[in-house]
Scaffold this motif. Structure first.
Motif, PDB file in Angstrom:
ATOM      1  N   LYS A 204       4.811  36.571  -3.065  1.00 14.29           N
ATOM      2  CA  LYS A 204       4.014  35.344  -3.005  1.00 14.29           C
ATOM      3  C   LYS A 204       3.138  35.280  -1.755  1.00 14.29           C
ATOM      4  N   ASP A 205       3.702  35.601  -0.597  1.00 15.03           N
ATOM      5  CA  ASP A 205       2.928  35.524   0.640  1.00 15.03           C
ATOM      6  C   ASP A 205       1.833  36.580   0.665  1.00 15.03           C
ATOM      7  N   ARG A 206       2.160  37.767   0.182  1.00 18.86           N
ATOM      8  CA  ARG A 206       1.141  38.816   0.115  1.00 18.86           C
ATOM      9  C   ARG A 206      -0.028  38.362  -0.744  1.00 18.86           C
ATOM     10  N   PHE A 207       0.271  37.762  -1.897  1.00 14.54           N
ATOM     11  CA  PHE A 207      -0.799  37.300  -2.798  1.00 14.54           C
ATOM     12  C   PHE A 207      -1.655  36.229  -2.114  1.00 14.54           C
ATOM     13  N   LEU A 208      -1.031  35.271  -1.454  1.00 11.34           N
ATOM     14  CA  LEU A 208      -1.785  34.225  -0.767  1.00 11.34           C
ATOM     15  C   LEU A 208      -2.687  34.810   0.318  1.00 11.34           C
ATOM     16  N   LEU A 209      -2.156  35.718   1.107  1.00 13.66           N
ATOM     17  CA  LEU A 209      -2.950  36.312   2.185  1.00 13.66           C
ATOM     18  C   LEU A 209      -4.133  37.099   1.636  1.00 13.66           C
ATOM     19  N   GLU A 210      -3.912  37.794   0.534  1.00  9.14           N
ATOM     20  CA  GLU A 210      -4.966  38.649  -0.014  1.00  9.14           C
ATOM     21  C   GLU A 210      -6.029  37.870  -0.777  1.00  9.14           C
ATOM     22  N   HIS A 211      -5.651  36.752  -1.403  1.00 11.16           N
ATOM     23  CA  HIS A 211      -6.585  36.053  -2.283  1.00 11.16           C
ATOM     24  C   HIS A 211      -6.927  34.627  -1.864  1.00 11.16           C
ATOM     25  N   HIS A 212      -6.199  34.055  -0.918  1.00 16.11           N
ATOM     26  CA  HIS A 212      -6.464  32.676  -0.506  1.00 16.11           C
ATOM     27  C   HIS A 212      -6.269  32.518   1.012  1.00 16.11           C
ATOM     28  N   PRO A 213      -6.903  33.383   1.811  1.00 11.60           N
ATOM     29  CA  PRO A 213      -6.642  33.376   3.263  1.00 11.60           C
ATOM     30  C   PRO A 213      -7.052  32.081   3.961  1.00 11.60           C
ATOM     31  N   PHE A 214      -8.125  31.435   3.500  1.00 10.63           N
ATOM     32  CA  PHE A 214      -8.590  30.225   4.188  1.00 10.63           C
ATOM     33  C   PHE A 214      -7.598  29.060   4.023  1.00 10.63           C
ATOM     34  N   LEU A 215      -6.902  29.007   2.890  1.00 15.38           N
ATOM     35  CA  LEU A 215      -5.892  27.962   2.711  1.00 15.38           C
ATOM     36  C   LEU A 215      -4.775  28.139   3.735  1.00 15.38           C
ATOM     37  N   VAL A 216      -4.322  29.374   3.909  1.00 16.24           N
ATOM     38  CA  VAL A 216      -3.272  29.658   4.891  1.00 16.24           C
ATOM     39  C   VAL A 216      -3.754  29.340   6.302  1.00 16.24           C
ATOM     40  N   LEU A 217      -4.992  29.746   6.608  1.00 17.13           N
ATOM     41  CA  LEU A 217      -5.524  29.513   7.945  1.00 17.13           C
ATOM     42  C   LEU A 217      -5.750  28.030   8.219  1.00 17.13           C
ATOM     43  N   GLU A 218      -6.191  27.277   7.212  1.00 17.80           N
ATOM     44  CA  GLU A 218      -6.357  25.841   7.422  1.00 17.80           C
ATOM     45  C   GLU A 218      -5.004  25.189   7.721  1.00 17.80           C
ATOM     46  N   GLY A 219      -3.988  25.578   6.966  1.00 17.93           N
ATOM     47  CA  GLY A 219      -2.655  25.047   7.231  1.00 17.93           C
ATOM     48  C   GLY A 219      -2.150  25.420   8.607  1.00 17.93           C
ATOM     49  N   ALA A 220      -2.402  26.658   9.017  1.00 21.98           N
ATOM     50  CA  ALA A 220      -1.972  27.109  10.341  1.00 21.98           C
ATOM     51  C   ALA A 220      -2.685  26.343  11.445  1.00 21.98           C
ATOM     52  N   LEU A 304       8.415  32.210  21.784  1.00 20.24           N
ATOM     53  CA  LEU A 304       7.566  33.295  22.263  1.00 20.24           C
ATOM     54  C   LEU A 304       7.306  33.138  23.752  1.00 20.24           C
ATOM     55  N   TRP A 305       7.591  34.220  24.494  1.00 16.29           N
ATOM     56  CA  TRP A 305       7.422  34.223  25.947  1.00 16.29           C
ATOM     57  C   TRP A 305       8.195  33.074  26.610  1.00 16.29           C
ATOM     58  N   GLY A 306       9.292  32.638  25.965  1.00 13.67           N
ATOM     59  CA  GLY A 306      10.128  31.599  26.529  1.00 13.67           C
ATOM     60  C   GLY A 306       9.584  30.194  26.378  1.00 13.67           C
ATOM     61  N   ARG A 307       8.533  30.039  25.561  1.00 12.57           N
ATOM     62  CA  ARG A 307       7.887  28.734  25.406  1.00 12.57           C
ATOM     63  C   ARG A 307       8.203  28.122  24.035  1.00 12.57           C
ATOM     64  N   PRO A 308       8.092  26.791  23.886  1.00 16.58           N
ATOM     65  CA  PRO A 308       8.325  26.164  22.580  1.00 16.58           C
ATOM     66  C   PRO A 308       7.413  26.772  21.512  1.00 16.58           C
ATOM     67  N   THR A 309       8.008  27.202  20.408  1.00 21.65           N
ATOM     68  CA  THR A 309       7.248  27.936  19.383  1.00 21.65           C
ATOM     69  C   THR A 309       7.639  27.465  17.984  1.00 21.65           C
ATOM     70  N   LEU A 310       6.622  27.193  17.183  1.00 17.34           N
ATOM     71  CA  LEU A 310       6.828  26.852  15.779  1.00 17.34           C
ATOM     72  C   LEU A 310       6.632  28.108  14.944  1.00 17.34           C
ATOM     73  N   VAL A 311       7.686  28.560  14.285  1.00 16.35           N
ATOM     74  CA  VAL A 311       7.607  29.714  13.383  1.00 16.35           C
ATOM     75  C   VAL A 311       7.715  29.188  11.958  1.00 16.35           C
ATOM     76  N   GLN A 312       6.675  29.403  11.151  1.00 19.71           N
ATOM     77  CA  GLN A 312       6.663  28.894   9.785  1.00 19.71           C
ATOM     78  C   GLN A 312       6.176  29.964   8.821  1.00 19.71           C
ATOM     79  N   ASN A 313       6.698  29.891   7.606  1.00 17.99           N
ATOM     80  CA  ASN A 313       6.328  30.812   6.541  1.00 17.99           C
ATOM     81  C   ASN A 313       4.910  30.536   6.021  1.00 17.99           C
ATOM     82  N   VAL A 314       4.287  31.544   5.463  1.00 18.38           N
ATOM     83  CA  VAL A 314       2.929  31.453   4.914  1.00 18.38           C
ATOM     84  C   VAL A 314       2.804  30.321   3.894  1.00 18.38           C
TER      85      VAL A 314
END
Length: 490
Positions: A204-220, A304-314
């Motif tokens: 699913k994530d591979r498909f989103l990255l390959e075919h809908h990158p702007f949606l992922v980037l807008e969310g990020a 990351l680097w000891g700082r507060p970090t939000l890690v989220q799925n695609v």
């Protein structure tokens, strides 16, 4: 952030020599011993296999794996190609290729066929390859509202909370809680998009990255801006070269249009299953072996680097623009989830279905007939075999949904051969940091080979693996245990 990370420095110097490793270590500011530990840990630095390689995934295991293996020069871990399986790769001095429709397609050009996608909200009506095209589909409205000051961070957090969005990577943790926790931390803060999709059966994530990158980037960008992130990273599985190129192009277009309020950067992953564990991911970004950290502290406190970090799925982040566009109540009324369906169904592919859809209905959507199946592997390697066709596909139920993989197996399939592939996968992907996981996964392989059904021995294996440091070992026995239950109910 300080000095550059070790992995990109090593990537720039492939093929590696002693002098190049020493130079990378000096530039990264790490001991030479640490640099060599990294080189010998990640597959792409210690030398990839060459020749014609069979992708060893659950579907290939169900398609006469022994004969397929005899005709190949070796095997390669799952690459999100289950809907096309059995699949072959060709690794040569000239590059890496996917065998597709009678030709060799370079990794940098190969994308999953768009026709595999079936949906209307998370999935676009056509591949989105430009910013103008994304705008024409109604994209960027939330991001533009942000830039015009019409959207406050708390409004985004509140919308995500009202929608009830849970993490789509498998853990199903409430997204708004993580976002708020990072936003409360002292700057600098970071966002990391976990795009290291390595779970067998998932694409699913591979498909989103390959075919809908702007949606992922807008969310990020929405999430990064709301938490006050200094920078956002997309940690992408390094084999997804076409996706990486598409993301870099999309980032360039957003920056040129002045629509990137937070700097975006693509980081090529370490290339191992364990890199999908959020703390192991952070370790690799910091230039070390991808070994899970002890928790607490959690990444939202010290990431990351000891700082507060939000890690989220695609997929999690891809839902943020939809929630703001549709409204939390409307989004939640038919909460979308992507399911990777493969195996013995007529139309393998990626299906967008409302959470709570019965398993049998999901299979029928893909042209599968549940009553004709032995079982379905639900959730991937860190999942279970089941024949519960009425099971509602949603989180926090009696069975683990994981990231949404559904691999169907017909009556003629040897499920123990499929299980053996999963057992080998866990053994190979164990990082070795804690004792129970490498020991337990190695013992599990031998038990599966002899098709061990002794309840006492299986219980001992389960007790051992439960003592593992992270989810890799803690879930490694689920498929084994569930197969015995399916056999017992037959």
């Amino acid at each position: 952030m300080g000095k550059p990370s070790l992995l990109p420095l090593l990537d720039e110097r492939l093929p590696l020599t002693e002098e190049k490793v020493a130079e990378a270590a000096r530039l990264a500011g790490v001991p030479l011993a640490q640099a060599w530990g990294v080189v010998r840990y990640y597959p792409r630095y210690r030398g990839l296999p060459q020749g014609r390689l069979l992708v060893d995934d659950p579907v290939a295991r169900a398609r006469g794996f022994a004969l397929l293996r005899e005709k190949a020069d070796g095997t390669y871990p799952p690459l999100g190609l289950e809907a096309l399986a059995p699949s072959h790769l060709r690794f040569t001095p000239e590059g890496r290729f996917v065998e597709w429709e009678g030709r060799l397609v370079p990794f940098a050009e190969f994308r999953l066929p768009f026709a595999l996608g079936h949906g209307e909200r998370l999935l676009p009506p056509e591949p989105v390859e430009s910013l103008a095209q994304y705008r024409s589909l109604g994209g960027l409205k939330a991001l533009e509202a942000l830039q015009k000051g019409h959207l406050a961070p708390e409004a985004l957090f509140q919308a995500v909370e009202e929608a009830g969005l849970l993490g789509r990577g498998g853990a199903a943790f409430p997204t708004h809680i993580k976002m708020r926790a990072v936003a409360r931390g002292e700057p600098p803060r970071y966002l990391v998009v976990n795009a290291d999709e390595s779970e067998p059966g998932n694409f699913k994530d591979r498909f989103l990255l390959e075919h809908h990158p702007f949606l992922v980037l807008e969310g990020a960008l929405l999430a990064a801006w709301a938490i006050g992130a200094e920078r956002a990273y997309l940690y992408v599985r390094e084999e997804f070269e076409a996706a990486i190129r598409g993301l870099e192009k999309a980032i360039g277009e957003l920056e040129e249009a002045g629509l990137a309020p937070v700097p975006l950067e693509v980081f090529r992953s370490g290339g191992l299953y364990i890199c999908g564990e959020e703390t192991a991911l952070l370790e690799s970004m910091e230039g070390r072996r991808a070994e899970p950290r002890l928790k607490p502290p959690f990444p939202v406190e010290r990431g990351l680097w000891g700082r507060p970090t939000l890690v989220q799925n695609v997929e999690t982040l891809a839902n943020l623009p939809l929630i703001l566009r549709e409204g939390p109540a409307a989004w939640r009324a038919r909460e979308p989830k992507l399911f990777s369906v493969s195996g013995d169904v007529e139309r393998p592919g990626l299906y967008e279905l409302p959470l709570g859809t019965p398993l049998g209905e999901a299979l029928r959507r893909a042209g599968g007939e549940p009553e004709a199946l032995q079982a379905v592997l639900l959730g991937g390697a860190a999942g279970v075999f089941t024949r519960d066709w009425a099971f509602p596909l949603r989180y926090r139920e009696k069975l683990p949904l994981g990231a949404g993989a559904l691999v169907a197996f017909g009556e003629g399939v040897d499920l123990w051969e499929v299980l053996l592939g999963l057992a080998h996968f866990f053994q190979e992907e164990s990082c070795g940091k804690c004792f129970p996981c490498p020991l337990g996964t190695a013992v599990q392989v031998e038990m599966v080979k002899r098709r061990e059904r002794n309840p006492s021995l299986v219980a001992d294996l389960v007790a051992t693996l439960k003592g593992s440091l992270c989810g890799l070992g803690q879930s490694a026995f689920w498929a084994y245990q569930s197969l015995l239950e399916v056999e017992g109910a037959a």
